[in-house]
Scaffold this motif. Structure first.
Motif, PDB file in Angstrom:
ATOM      1  N   SER A  36       0.233 -44.830 -54.400  1.00  0.00           N
ATOM      2  CA  SER A  36       0.116 -45.622 -53.170  1.00  0.00           C
ATOM      3  C   SER A  36       1.324 -46.543 -53.056  1.00  0.00           C
ATOM      4  N   GLU A  37       1.791 -47.021 -54.180  1.00  0.00           N
ATOM      5  CA  GLU A  37       2.930 -47.930 -54.182  1.00  0.00           C
ATOM      6  C   GLU A  37       4.172 -47.281 -53.570  1.00  0.00           C
ATOM      7  N   SER A  38       4.497 -46.075 -54.023  1.00  0.00           N
ATOM      8  CA  SER A  38       5.745 -45.482 -53.532  1.00  0.00           C
ATOM      9  C   SER A  38       5.595 -44.885 -52.137  1.00  0.00           C
ATOM     10  N   LEU A  39       4.406 -44.366 -51.826  1.00  0.00           N
ATOM     11  CA  LEU A  39       4.209 -43.861 -50.466  1.00  0.00           C
ATOM     12  C   LEU A  39       4.268 -45.033 -49.479  1.00  0.00           C
ATOM     13  N   ALA A  40       3.719 -46.162 -49.894  1.00  0.00           N
ATOM     14  CA  ALA A  40       3.751 -47.350 -49.042  1.00  0.00           C
ATOM     15  C   ALA A  40       5.186 -47.776 -48.794  1.00  0.00           C
ATOM     16  N   ARG A  73      -3.652 -48.226 -48.893  1.00  0.00           N
ATOM     17  CA  ARG A  73      -4.908 -47.790 -49.520  1.00  0.00           C
ATOM     18  C   ARG A  73      -6.093 -48.040 -48.602  1.00  0.00           C
ATOM     19  N   LYS A  74      -6.055 -49.160 -47.901  1.00  0.00           N
ATOM     20  CA  LYS A  74      -7.141 -49.433 -46.962  1.00  0.00           C
ATOM     21  C   LYS A  74      -7.162 -48.381 -45.846  1.00  0.00           C
ATOM     22  N   ASP A  75      -6.000 -48.046 -45.342  1.00  0.00           N
ATOM     23  CA  ASP A  75      -5.923 -47.036 -44.281  1.00  0.00           C
ATOM     24  C   ASP A  75      -6.467 -45.691 -44.771  1.00  0.00           C
ATOM     25  N   LEU A  76      -6.058 -45.299 -45.966  1.00  0.00           N
ATOM     26  CA  LEU A  76      -6.521 -44.025 -46.501  1.00  0.00           C
ATOM     27  C   LEU A  76      -8.032 -44.038 -46.719  1.00  0.00           C
ATOM     28  N   SER A  77      -8.569 -45.211 -46.996  1.00  0.00           N
ATOM     29  CA  SER A  77     -10.011 -45.287 -47.242  1.00  0.00           C
ATOM     30  C   SER A  77     -10.805 -44.955 -45.975  1.00  0.00           C
ATOM     31  N   TYR A  78     -10.208 -45.121 -44.803  1.00  0.00           N
ATOM     32  CA  TYR A  78     -10.906 -44.748 -43.566  1.00  0.00           C
ATOM     33  C   TYR A  78     -11.002 -43.235 -43.438  1.00  0.00           C
ATOM     34  N   VAL A  79     -10.072 -42.539 -44.083  1.00  0.00           N
ATOM     35  CA  VAL A  79     -10.027 -41.089 -44.000  1.00  0.00           C
ATOM     36  C   VAL A  79     -10.916 -40.462 -45.072  1.00  0.00           C
ATOM     37  N   GLY A  80     -10.935 -41.072 -46.235  1.00  0.00           N
ATOM     38  CA  GLY A  80     -11.730 -40.547 -47.336  1.00  0.00           C
ATOM     39  C   GLY A  80     -11.118 -40.922 -48.679  1.00  0.00           C
ATOM     40  N   SER A  81     -11.680 -40.417 -49.737  1.00  0.00           N
ATOM     41  CA  SER A  81     -11.174 -40.711 -51.078  1.00  0.00           C
ATOM     42  C   SER A  81     -10.513 -39.472 -51.647  1.00  0.00           C
ATOM     43  N   TYR A  82      -9.238 -39.368 -51.426  1.00  0.00           N
ATOM     44  CA  TYR A  82      -8.554 -38.155 -51.838  1.00  0.00           C
ATOM     45  C   TYR A  82      -7.528 -38.378 -52.938  1.00  0.00           C
ATOM     46  N   GLY A  83      -7.623 -39.515 -53.604  1.00  0.00           N
ATOM     47  CA  GLY A  83      -6.699 -39.782 -54.695  1.00  0.00           C
ATOM     48  C   GLY A  83      -7.364 -39.634 -56.045  1.00  0.00           C
ATOM     49  N   THR A  84      -6.568 -39.734 -57.077  1.00  0.00           N
ATOM     50  CA  THR A  84      -7.107 -39.708 -58.438  1.00  0.00           C
ATOM     51  C   THR A  84      -6.766 -41.022 -59.117  1.00  0.00           C
TER      52      THR A  84
END
Lengths: 235, 235
Positions: free
Chosen positions: B54-58, B69-80
């Motif tokens: 998330s750090e480098s994509l951000a 990370r908050k934005d992605l949480s609206y879409v779902g949990s697709y990280g590890t």
DNA sequence: CCATGTGAATCTATTCACAGCG
DNA sequence: CGCTGTGAATAGATTCACATGG
């Protein structure tokens, strides 16, 4: 993200200080809308309308009247209670608040279709923006006329920016070269940049970068269209 | 400091249906940024990168990692946890959330420099947007080739929109005719419109209108540039 | 009276901080 | 461990409602 505010807080409601102009910060969302009000006012002016109410100016601008009045309150109190706003007077004060009292000199980098569209876009001069140069890297294009300008070689970027006194740059070029050109523009001392290139540009603090991206806009539309299609029973 | 702003326009029915599991709505500000993450992910994909934090994509997207990370949480949990995100996997899921799984058919009205720039902009096809028609009112332009398309007469607007199945329209035409064309587009059943015309267009509820305006963007830059110039006296 | 201008209330967005899981 | 995912806290924007003054 630069949080360069040093002012404690915008304490409104202070009486108009005669002779002294204290620059108070206007919220970003309000700045964006003020430009829209300005256009609506100029349209009214062209139609010969002299006075307007917050209600009708708001409608013409596509916002609620309370939003409009709140936005105007950041600029000052230029209306007459019970009556409305004088169109020209309000227009002038919004222009002043936005820093549009003197002309800005704009250079466009990229003389493809987009760059040419921008250079010829008549809306700029009438709004205080003066296109002073247009650049391209393609030697087949350098020297061509675009509007009343001649295309400069991007190799001469720094010299021409200096000579023309450009203080804003619009990037209308391919993603692949955008960052390199952007760096040169910043190094040349231009701190206001509008980019149409579909990449995230990195700029040092103190440089103002705005980005316009058609693909992003279409994707946002797609999201809403998709939602509208889902069988959404209200109750 | 770049700011994206999210839709100021057309409202849309809220979808909180009690008892039913409906696709949850993503906040507008998050939708705007998700398109940016998507582009960054596709760039990484092209570079052969398989995982990203998330750090480098951000950083690549110009936002803070907590916002991302908050934005992605609206879409779902697709990280590890402890690892990051798989680039392709995340890209797919964001695309799905934004409604980009099937192609959208885009018609452009106006074959001037801007319309041509948009028609030839390669970024569209690769992002799920297919330009299926381009129109102009000028008989000197009708019939010309633009990219692999032929310019249609705007008189045939309704018929061609119907035949090509266009479900999005981009308005790249002068302010004076924008509202009239917009009305025809809406009447023809297209509910997603992106306008480059420098006017406030009125559309009925249920129609999604977004507006891009270069003059507005420059004015916002002017405001910030002007503020930066003022001697910032820290009391 | 009437529409502006503005505190207060509400709603939305961003940031913080840490629990939870690989 | 390290990094994601998320409630809680903060900051910002919009709306409400009404006092204010021409």
């Amino acid at each position: 993200m630069s949080s360069l505010d040093s002012s404690p807080h915008a304490v409104e409601g202070t009486g108009a200080v005669p002779g002294g102009e204290v620059a108070k910060q206007i919220p970003p969302a309000a700045v964006a809308r003020l430009t829209i009000y300005l256009r609506a006012l100029n349209t009214l002016l062209a139609e010969g309308v002299e006075r307007v109410s917050s209600e009708s100016l708001a409608e013409a601008s596509g916002v609620s009247s309370s939003t409009l009045r709140k936005d105007l309150s950041y600029v000052g109190s230029y209306g007459t209670r019970g009556v409305g706003y004088e169109v020209q007077y309000l227009s002038r004060h919004i222009s002043a608040a936005l820093g549009l009292t003197h002309d800005w000199k704009v250079a466009i980098v990229g003389a493809g279709n987009l760059g040419k569209a921008l250079a010829r876009y008549g809306g700029f001069e009438t709004r205080g923006f003066d296109v002073v140069a247009i650049f391209d890297a393609d030697q087949m294009v350098v020297g061509n006329e675009v509007g009343w300008l001649r295309v400069s070689d991007v190799a001469d970027l720094e010299a021409v920016l200096e000579r023309t006194g450009a203080n804003m740059v619009v990037l209308a070029l391919p993603a692949a070269v955008a960052q390199a050109i952007c760096d040169r523009v910043v190094a040349a001392g231009v701190h206001s940049i509008l980019s149409f290139a579909p990449v995230m540009l990195q700029v040092p603090a103190g440089v103002n970068l705005r980005k316009v991206d058609m693909a992003t806009e279409l994707q946002i539309l797609a999201y809403h269209a998709q939602r509208a299609q889902t069988p959404d029973h209200t109750a």
